[in-house]
Scaffold this motif. Sequence first.
Motif, mmCIF file in Angstrom:
data_model
loop_
_atom_site.group_PDB
_atom_site.id
_atom_site.type_symbol
_atom_site.label_atom_id
_atom_site.label_comp_id
_atom_site.label_asym_id
_atom_site.label_seq_id
_atom_site.Cartn_x
_atom_site.Cartn_y
_atom_site.Cartn_z
ATOM 1 N N TYR A 17 0.820 -1.219 0.000
ATOM 2 C CA TYR A 17 0.000 0.000 0.000
ATOM 3 C C TYR A 17 0.852 1.266 0.000
ATOM 4 O O TYR A 17 0.388 2.335 0.404
ATOM 5 N N LYS A 18 2.117 1.100 -0.436
ATOM 6 C CA LYS A 18 3.047 2.244 -0.490
ATOM 7 C C LYS A 18 3.128 2.956 0.863
ATOM 8 O O LYS A 18 3.125 4.191 0.964
ATOM 9 N N LEU A 24 5.543 3.439 2.863
ATOM 10 C CA LEU A 24 6.691 4.323 3.078
ATOM 11 C C LEU A 24 6.361 5.772 2.713
ATOM 12 O O LEU A 24 6.806 6.707 3.378
ATOM 13 N N ILE A 25 5.593 5.935 1.644
ATOM 14 C CA ILE A 25 5.225 7.291 1.223
ATOM 15 C C ILE A 25 4.320 7.943 2.266
ATOM 16 O O ILE A 25 4.548 9.085 2.686
ATOM 17 N N TRP A 26 3.290 7.222 2.713
ATOM 18 C CA TRP A 26 2.352 7.789 3.681
ATOM 19 C C TRP A 26 3.052 8.096 5.007
ATOM 20 O O TRP A 26 2.784 9.127 5.642
ATOM 21 N N LYS A 27 3.926 7.192 5.412
ATOM 22 C CA LYS A 27 4.658 7.416 6.665
ATOM 23 C C LYS A 27 5.530 8.660 6.575
ATOM 24 O O LYS A 27 5.562 9.486 7.506
ATOM 25 N N ASN A 28 6.219 8.822 5.460
ATOM 26 C CA ASN A 28 7.115 9.969 5.319
ATOM 27 C C ASN A 28 6.359 11.271 5.100
ATOM 28 O O ASN A 28 6.873 12.347 5.433
ATOM 29 N N VAL A 29 5.148 11.204 4.558
ATOM 30 C CA VAL A 29 4.328 12.408 4.456
ATOM 31 C C VAL A 29 4.000 12.932 5.856
ATOM 32 O O VAL A 29 4.067 14.140 6.118
ATOM 33 N N LEU A 30 3.681 12.030 6.774
ATOM 34 C CA LEU A 30 3.416 12.433 8.162
ATOM 35 C C LEU A 30 4.654 13.040 8.808
ATOM 36 O O LEU A 30 4.569 14.042 9.535
ATOM 37 N N VAL A 31 5.832 12.441 8.546
ATOM 38 C CA VAL A 31 7.082 12.983 9.096
ATOM 39 C C VAL A 31 7.361 14.373 8.525
ATOM 40 O O VAL A 31 7.786 15.286 9.254
#
Length: 476
Positions: free
Chosen positions: A441-442, A444-451
């Motif tokens: 579900y990609k 890594l992208i969602w996690k890094n958007v939050l960061v």
Amino acid sequence: MVNDSNGNLPPPQELESFLPQDDKNEKVLRTYNLRKEKDAESGDYDPFSERNLENPTSNMDTLTHLLKASLGTGILAMPKAFKCVGIVSGVFFTILVAVVCTHCAYVLIKCAHVLYKKTRKPAMSFPEVAEAALDNGPIGLRKWSNTFRVFIIISLFMTYFGTCSVYTVIIAKNIMQVVLHYMEDQKNVLGIRIFIIILLIPLIFMVWIKNLKYLAPVSMIANLFMGLGLGITFYFLVGTDGLDFNKVVPIKPPNEWPEFFSLTIFAMEAIGVVMPLENSMKTPRSMLGFCGVLNKGMSGVTLVYILLGFLGYLRYGDAVEDSITLNLEPQLGDPKVYEVLAQIVKVAIAIAVYCTFGLQFFVCIEIMWNSIKDKFTKRPDLADYVMRTIMVTACVLLAVAVPTIGPFMGVIGAFCFSILGLIAPAFIEIITYWNIGFGPYKYLIWKNVLVLIFGLFALVFGTKDAIISIIKVYSA
């Protein structure tokens, strides 16, 4: 032109001789990049077996350095930080900040380990990791790799050079307070600038320690003295009167939260020393993992931050000062005992900060030496010592010229630490895994958007608070 008699590709080292000087032979360049990626995926190259260090640091040495880098004087402001959010929110928000900061440092090291194999390099600095990520990322971003590297270098140098200048002022102020406490008749003679100048020679000797292996005992001494100072502080916080929960608020309104995050992030952040520590390790893989050096160190740091913030705010409530040492008052026994203990706290903190100076300044030394070492091949050791002496002198002179440099560095720290410690690692991870994949579900992208959102929050509000501090200092 490139294949051998059997139609096989030669190793990347030989392919480099065929690399084009212009855009006329893009096919060769693509072949070169594909071969590098194929070798990296096959696991033929082990960067850690290729790393040759004269004096590698053990896991315990690295843990000691990490504790000292993260457990700085910013911890003394944790009770004030708790005052901004409330005693219950303070615990949870401190854990949140610690998790995000530790995760970003973890991400940087993890990406470095991937890029070691792609670039066939045994070690890289933070700026080199940033450059390698773009060099091996999307084609459209590769032209910006050198610009990204230079930006990271400048940000690191400004942040840590200014931080060390502030450290000089902190050491001098603590020593001056102790001296003038016993020499009150000299108050009009001995100013802060005299004490800063006196520190020049001791700081030069500290920075002359060239290897992190030999700085490990110094960091251990710093940890012991910081522990002594904090131990005495805890002694006064706990006292014998009991702690009154009626003095504190469980949760404060959100409009007061930003100051908490600006204080905690910039007190806990140590992104600049993470890669130098990893590059000096005997077993670099031990830095990562659930029970790795990074997680162990940051877990201990987080616990101490929570304890001091919780107890400090619980003891003094909204009357807590910017630094908890300013609140210390006789709680137990003879006032003369308190007087001696209060002076011991100041001396212990001064020694701890002095012993930390070499580790923090190591970042600036590494950046400067890497930029000039090719010009001094005949007598590199002499050039190295001269460079270190000049840089420390400049750092001390900056402190002499502007003893109130702290608020100015707050702006640089808020700006640079938000970008270096939070935003840059998230961006580097996305680029590094661009061709590898972002997971189910990609995520890594969602996690890094939050960061990235968290980093922008810290950037905006941290900078605002620092500017307000400058206005307060100079309007007074």
